[in-house]
Design an enzyme around this catalytic site. Structure first.
Site, PDB file in Angstrom:
ATOM      1  N   ILE A 112      35.093  42.582  43.981  1.00  0.00           N
ATOM      2  CA  ILE A 112      33.786  42.798  43.338  1.00  0.00           C
ATOM      3  C   ILE A 112      33.393  44.266  43.392  1.00  0.00           C
ATOM      4  CG2 ILE A 112      31.313  42.273  43.558  1.00  0.00           C
ATOM      5  CD1 ILE A 112      32.210  39.448  44.654  1.00  0.00           C
ATOM      6  N   GLY A 113      33.594  44.901  44.541  1.00  0.00           N
ATOM      7  CA  GLY A 113      33.210  46.314  44.697  1.00  0.00           C
ATOM      8  C   GLY A 113      33.962  47.213  43.739  1.00  0.00           C
ATOM      9  N   SER A 152      38.287  47.127  46.268  1.00  0.00           N
ATOM     10  CA  SER A 152      38.853  45.787  46.053  1.00  0.00           C
ATOM     11  C   SER A 152      37.819  44.885  45.395  1.00  0.00           C
ATOM     12  CB  SER A 152      39.264  45.184  47.409  1.00  0.00           C
ATOM     13  OG  SER A 152      39.799  43.885  47.259  1.00  0.00           O
ATOM     14  N   SER A 201      25.424  35.950  49.233  1.00  0.00           N
ATOM     15  CA  SER A 201      26.326  34.858  48.854  1.00  0.00           C
ATOM     16  C   SER A 201      25.523  33.584  48.643  1.00  0.00           C
ATOM     17  CB  SER A 201      27.355  34.601  49.960  1.00  0.00           C
ATOM     18  OG  SER A 201      28.088  33.413  49.685  1.00  0.00           O
ATOM     19  N   GLY A 204      32.874  49.273  50.178  1.00  0.00           N
ATOM     20  CA  GLY A 204      33.916  48.312  49.816  1.00  0.00           C
ATOM     21  C   GLY A 204      34.243  48.373  48.333  1.00  0.00           C
ATOM     22  N   GLY A 205      34.450  49.588  47.827  1.00  0.00           N
ATOM     23  CA  GLY A 205      34.692  49.776  46.388  1.00  0.00           C
ATOM     24  C   GLY A 205      36.154  49.769  45.997  1.00  0.00           C
ATOM     25  N   TYR A 255      29.827  33.062  58.895  1.00  0.00           N
ATOM     26  CA  TYR A 255      29.726  33.814  57.634  1.00  0.00           C
ATOM     27  C   TYR A 255      28.376  33.544  56.961  1.00  0.00           C
ATOM     28  CZ  TYR A 255      30.849  35.245  52.811  1.00  0.00           C
ATOM     29  OH  TYR A 255      30.827  35.839  51.569  1.00  0.00           O
TER      30      TYR A 255
HETATM   31  N1  LIG Z   1      34.705  36.443  46.367  1.00  0.00           N
HETATM   32  C1  LIG Z   1      33.796  35.533  46.686  1.00  0.00           C
HETATM   33  O1  LIG Z   1      34.019  34.322  46.465  1.00  0.00           O
HETATM   34  C2  LIG Z   1      32.500  35.926  47.281  1.00  0.00           C
HETATM   35  C3  LIG Z   1      31.448  34.990  47.303  1.00  0.00           C
HETATM   36  C4  LIG Z   1      30.232  35.330  47.854  1.00  0.00           C
HETATM   37  C5  LIG Z   1      30.044  36.599  48.372  1.00  0.00           C
HETATM   38  N2  LIG Z   1      31.053  37.503  48.350  1.00  0.00           N
HETATM   39  C6  LIG Z   1      30.800  38.822  48.941  1.00  0.00           C
HETATM   40  O2  LIG Z   1      31.168  39.826  48.030  1.00  0.00           O
HETATM   41  C7  LIG Z   1      31.513  41.016  48.759  1.00  0.00           C
HETATM   42  C8  LIG Z   1      32.821  41.554  48.220  1.00  0.00           C
HETATM   43  O3  LIG Z   1      33.831  40.575  48.431  1.00  0.00           O
HETATM   44  P1  LIG Z   1      35.129  40.427  47.509  1.00  0.00           P
HETATM   45  O4  LIG Z   1      35.204  39.023  47.083  1.00  0.00           O
HETATM   46  O5  LIG Z   1      35.191  41.499  46.495  1.00  0.00           O
HETATM   47  O6  LIG Z   1      36.263  40.616  48.621  1.00  0.00           O
HETATM   48  P2  LIG Z   1      37.463  41.648  48.808  1.00  0.00           P
HETATM   49  O7  LIG Z   1      38.247  41.781  47.563  1.00  0.00           O
HETATM   50  O8  LIG Z   1      38.146  41.213  50.059  1.00  0.00           O
HETATM   51  O9  LIG Z   1      36.705  43.026  49.052  1.00  0.00           O
HETATM   52  C9  LIG Z   1      36.013  43.288  50.226  1.00  0.00           C
HETATM   53  C10 LIG Z   1      35.723  44.767  50.267  1.00  0.00           C
HETATM   54  O10 LIG Z   1      35.004  45.062  51.464  1.00  0.00           O
HETATM   55  C11 LIG Z   1      35.679  46.093  52.145  1.00  0.00           C
HETATM   56  N3  LIG Z   1      35.473  45.970  53.573  1.00  0.00           N
HETATM   57  C12 LIG Z   1      35.611  44.875  54.350  1.00  0.00           C
HETATM   58  N4  LIG Z   1      35.361  45.193  55.609  1.00  0.00           N
HETATM   59  C13 LIG Z   1      35.056  46.507  55.633  1.00  0.00           C
HETATM   60  C14 LIG Z   1      34.696  47.416  56.631  1.00  0.00           C
HETATM   61  N5  LIG Z   1      34.626  47.044  57.934  1.00  0.00           N
HETATM   62  N6  LIG Z   1      34.433  48.705  56.296  1.00  0.00           N
HETATM   63  C15 LIG Z   1      34.507  49.090  55.012  1.00  0.00           C
HETATM   64  N7  LIG Z   1      34.854  48.283  54.004  1.00  0.00           N
HETATM   65  C16 LIG Z   1      35.133  47.007  54.329  1.00  0.00           C
HETATM   66  C17 LIG Z   1      37.134  45.939  51.788  1.00  0.00           C
HETATM   67  O11 LIG Z   1      37.818  47.143  52.028  1.00  0.00           O
HETATM   68  P3  LIG Z   1      39.373  47.107  52.540  1.00  0.00           P
HETATM   69  O12 LIG Z   1      40.116  46.390  51.461  1.00  0.00           O
HETATM   70  O13 LIG Z   1      39.753  48.539  52.644  1.00  0.00           O
HETATM   71  O14 LIG Z   1      39.360  46.376  53.832  1.00  0.00           O
HETATM   72  C18 LIG Z   1      37.003  45.603  50.318  1.00  0.00           C
HETATM   73  O15 LIG Z   1      36.801  46.761  49.556  1.00  0.00           O
HETATM   74  C19 LIG Z   1      31.535  40.617  50.233  1.00  0.00           C
HETATM   75  O16 LIG Z   1      30.340  41.023  50.858  1.00  0.00           O
HETATM   76  C20 LIG Z   1      31.627  39.106  50.191  1.00  0.00           C
HETATM   77  O17 LIG Z   1      31.069  38.488  51.343  1.00  0.00           O
HETATM   78  C21 LIG Z   1      32.273  37.202  47.823  1.00  0.00           C
END
Ligand SMILES: NC(=O)c1ccc[n+]([C@@H]2O[C@H](COP(=O)([O-])OP(=O)(O)OC[C@H]3O[C@@H](n4cnc5c(N)ncnc54)[C@H](OP(=O)(O)O)[C@@H]3O)[C@@H](O)[C@H]2O)c1
Length: 247
Positions: free
Chosen positions: A19-20, A17, A138, A14-15, A151
């Site tokens: 955080i990644g 978008s 999380s 997930g790099g 979740y």
């Molecule tokens: N933001 C927050 O408030 C928050 C809080 C606590 C934990 N987190 C955790 O942090 C992590 C990153 O989240 P984020 O906030 O950066 O969200 P994000 O911007 O939506 O990024 C999510 C990333 O995961 C990838 N992804 C999702 N489903 C996938 C799959 N089936 N196969 C491969 N890649 C997949 C997405 O790729 P595509 O774009 O190509 O789908 C994207 O690169 C997650 O595990 C999330 O649960 C986030």
């Protein structure tokens, strides 16, 4: 200039978008070679172009368990055996507990738990001893917010898994830690059907630091956990959450 991850080979799920993406860019800036996955080709290409020769984007869905070996092989073929694996890919969906159906439950479990579990398993087979694994959890694993039952169950599983993996992989001096974000300003907000304003209204009053977190702040913690600076830390769950789960 030598970086904090000089000569380290990294794979990030997930790099493309949020955080990644920030982790990929930060790690490349610190001298690592970084392969990363995602599903959306356009943003994969965008991040790959931004990081250049030190990076490689691979289109793969973490819920497709059969694809994990090929992803790791592609990373290793390009840059060598792994030193760091960051299991970051994840989705969030909000629905009241009584309305949570099997399809939503399965979607969350397949990506956030099963995809992560088998991703780590594939990565570890091609990881150098002394490596570091960072699992993105999380704050919801320690705090209950209405609407996040499925979740939160996935992130609780991630935290629990880290303890066992840390215990099993210690003999290879591979460290396993959880990075637990609080509410962070990333595209995941829109993907849950919220807008940023609603997210701020819902969460910021509960955050002692009175703001959403930034992806770069998560990347800085991931950098610490990935690097030798955290060499005596394993099995831990480090929260970067503005205090929402701590105070
Ligand atoms: N933001 C927050 O408030 C928050 C809080 C606590 C934990 N987190 C955790 O942090 C992590 C990153 O989240 P984020 O906030 O950066 O969200 P994000 O911007 O939506 O990024 C999510 C990333 O995961 C990838 N992804 C999702 N489903 C996938 C799959 N089936 N196969 C491969 N890649 C997949 C997405 O790729 P595509 O774009 O190509 O789908 C994207 O690169 C997650 O595990 C999330 O649960 C986030």
């Amino acid at each position: 200039m030598s970086g904090r991850l000089q000569s380290k080979n990294v794979l990030v799920t997930g790099g493309n978008s949020g955080i990644g993406r920030s982790i990929v860019e930060t790690f490349v800036g610190q001298g690592a070679t970084v392969s990363f996955t995602g599903r959306d080709q356009a943003t994969i290409d965008e991040v790959a172009a931004a990081v250049g020769e030190q990076g490689q984007g691979i289109r793969a869905d973490v819920s497709d368990i059969a694809s994990h070996k090929a992803v790791v092989d592609q990373a290793v073929d390009r840059f060598g055996k792994l030193d760091v694996f960051v299991a970051n890919a994840g989705i969030a969906e909000i629905r009241p507990f009584v309305e949570t159906d099997e399809a939503l439950y399965d979607r969350l479990m397949d990506i956030n738990v099963k995809g992560l579990f088998f991703g780590v398993q594939s990565a570890v087979k091609q990881m150098n001893d002394g490596g570091s694994i960072v699992l993105v959890g999380s704050v919801v694993s320690v705090k209950g917010f209405p609407g996040y039952s499925a979740y939160s169950a996935t992130k609780g599983a991630v935290r629990t898994l880290a303890r066992v993996l840390a215990a099993e992989l210690a003999e290879r001096n591979i460290r396993v830690n959880v990075l637990s974000p609080g509410p962070i300003d990333t595209p995941i907000i829109g993907r849950q059907g919220l807008d940023r304003g609603v997210m701020e209204e819902n969460f910021v009053p509960m955050v002692p630091l009175k703001r959403l977190g930034r992806a770069e702040e998560m990347a800085n913690l991931a950098l610490f956990l990935a690097s030798d600076e955290s060499s005596y830390i394993t099995g831990a769950d480090l929260h970067a959450d503005g205090g929402i789960g701590q105070v």
